[in-house]
Design an enzyme around this catalytic site. Structure first.
Site, PDB file in Angstrom:
ATOM      1  N   ASP A  91      54.996  54.797  31.276  1.00  0.00           N
ATOM      2  CA  ASP A  91      54.823  53.528  30.575  1.00  0.00           C
ATOM      3  C   ASP A  91      53.773  53.680  29.482  1.00  0.00           C
ATOM      4  O   ASP A  91      52.902  54.552  29.550  1.00  0.00           O
ATOM      5  CB  ASP A  91      54.459  52.396  31.538  1.00  0.00           C
ATOM      6  CG  ASP A  91      53.164  52.665  32.303  1.00  0.00           C
ATOM      7  OD1 ASP A  91      52.955  53.810  32.742  1.00  0.00           O
ATOM      8  OD2 ASP A  91      52.360  51.721  32.468  1.00  0.00           O
ATOM      9  N   GLU A 156      50.907  52.668  35.081  1.00  0.00           N
ATOM     10  CA  GLU A 156      49.483  52.964  34.897  1.00  0.00           C
ATOM     11  C   GLU A 156      48.820  51.986  33.932  1.00  0.00           C
ATOM     12  O   GLU A 156      47.652  51.614  34.129  1.00  0.00           O
ATOM     13  CB  GLU A 156      49.322  54.405  34.397  1.00  0.00           C
ATOM     14  CG  GLU A 156      47.892  54.926  34.422  1.00  0.00           C
ATOM     15  CD  GLU A 156      47.112  54.659  33.137  1.00  0.00           C
ATOM     16  OE1 GLU A 156      45.909  54.955  33.102  1.00  0.00           O
ATOM     17  OE2 GLU A 156      47.723  54.170  32.159  1.00  0.00           O
TER      18      GLU A 156
END
Length: 427
Positions: A91, A156
């Site tokens: 991500d 994250e």
């Protein structure tokens, strides 16, 4: 370089275009977080890539349609040789207004020796370079005695549990590298926890009652929660300054233990006295501290300050810390990752860096946080080391230099060959 790896480094240089194409391919997947829940296609691509490398692959959903991918390249003498874990997140930060970008955020534009795109520095560039290093090692037929584990995790950017889920499934190694953008410095990190401080009034009063709560003879013991939160913010500022005086840790500038009032919410309508106010704070702490002790100190200090106010003494602030995710429950926790300066994995990485770049890498502590904290918390000696600069992460026109990407792939390839052929008994 040794005669064994000279051909490897020549191949890495000759195959530079393959590295850039792989990085561009990863950048082309739009995986901003928030909103998140958009990684399935990118992770499927990486799972196929890892299988082609000869890895055994596990893929499982952290959230529905939002999977982690783990590839394990088994070593020839896996019980006797050192293992390596490389952890990266798929991500990326949100883009904001694409019109502010001079290049498309998800095109992977090459220009003037730089690769542009959201995630180029943080951290698809580093992940691509790690995969490329392993790919060329395999193409060169170089045997590895120890395991290499590649984790591509989700979440994250919003403190979600992608890496924690890998740990829960039992993935461990003798040493771990998280290729975040450290400008190829080998660093550890402090920790971060976010929390909410709430002030709640048991009474909801009309705006017309305000005069009776603040002037002599009014006779109403009421309060505006927003105004009371000012006392809490002032207390937090005093505690933050105190920490700057009394707390220190090697590698961090003084005052790195900060308490940031990041978000405030309160009130319901102009015709009411605000009966609720909530403050979202971000707290940085040092590697020699436990987050539980840090939040206990904050709570104790704020509650002591509240005793000086007659209304807050009766209605003290409430606290809520951490959480599963900034997206799910608006909480976040990253443990610290102390730098294992004398660990043979770090020493081997220093040697590999010096061989490729001709100088010793800088070492120290990183001002940001990453999933390295969760790996270290699980007992895995971990460093953060990767191409790109934190100054580029999350910015408009994010970029990483081609030189840094290629250099990182050389360092990592050399390190993998050295480390994963090292006997465990030599640790």
């Amino acid at each position: 370089m040794t005669p064994d790896t000279a051909a490897l480094h020549a191949a890495l240089t000759q195959r530079q275009d393959a590295l850039l194409k792989l990085a561009q391919r990863l950048l082309a997947f739009p995986t901003p977080n928030p909103p998140g829940r958009n990684t399935a296609e990118a992770q499927a691509f990486l799972a196929d890539f890892l299988r082609q490398l000869g890895c055994t692959v596990e893929q499982f959903d952290v959230y529905p349609g939002d999977p982690d991918v783990i590839g394990v390249l088994p070593g020839k003498q896996r019980q006797a040789a050192c293992s390596l874990l490389i952890n990266g997140h798929i991500d990326v930060a949100e883009v904001g207004d694409p019109a502010r970008w001079s290049v498309p955020p998800f095109a992977g534009t090459l220009r003037d020796g730089r690769l542009y795109g959201r995630g180029a520095a943080d951290m698809k560039g580093g992940l691509a370079a790690a995969l490329f290093a392993l790919q060329v090692i395999r193409e060169q037929g170089i045997a590895l005695a120890g395991d290499v584990i590649i984790e591509s995790v989700v979440g994250e950017e919003q403190g979600e549990p992608g890496t924690r889920r890998c740990i829960e499934r039992g993935y461990r190694a003798d040493f771990a590298i998280v290729p975040e953008p450290t400008e190829l410095s080998i660093v550890g990190q402090g920790g971060v926890i976010t929390g909410w401080i709430e002030i709640i009034s048991p009474e909801t009063l009309h705006d017309g009652m305000r005069a009776r709560t603040i002037h002599a003879g009014g006779g109403v013991l009421g309060a505006n929660a927003i105004e009371k939160m000012v006392l809490v913010i002032e207390a937090l500022e005093r505690l933050e300054r105190h920490w700057a005086v009394v707390k220190q840790y090697p590698g961090f500038p003084p005052g790195s233990t900060t308490i940031n009032p990041a978000v405030i919410e309160g009130g319901r309508h102009p015709a009411f006295l605000a009966d609720r106010c909530a403050l979202w704070i971000t707290v940085h702490f040092y590697p020699n501290e436990q987050w539980q002790d840090v939040v206990a100190e904050i709570e104790s200090y704020v509650l002591a300050a509240a005793q000086s106010d007659p209304w807050l003494r009766l209605h003290p602030p409430r606290f809520r810390w951490g959480g599963e995710s900034m997206l799910v429950d608006r909480g976040e926790l990253f443990p610290a990752a102390p730098l294992p300066l004398h660990h043979p994995g770090l020493l081997t990485l220093r040697q590999a860096h010096a061989q490729i770049w001709g100088n010793e890498p800088a070492t120290g502590m990183w001002p940001s946080v990453s999933d390295a904290g969760w790996l270290a918390d699980a007992g895995i000696p971990t460093v953060v080391y990767g191409p790109g600069s934190l100054a580029q992460a999350h910015t408009v026109d994010e970029w990483v230099s081609v030189e840094a990407l290629l250099g990182f792939s050389h360092v990592l390839a050399e390190f993998i060959v050295r480390w994963c052929n090292r006997p465990k008994e030599a640790m």
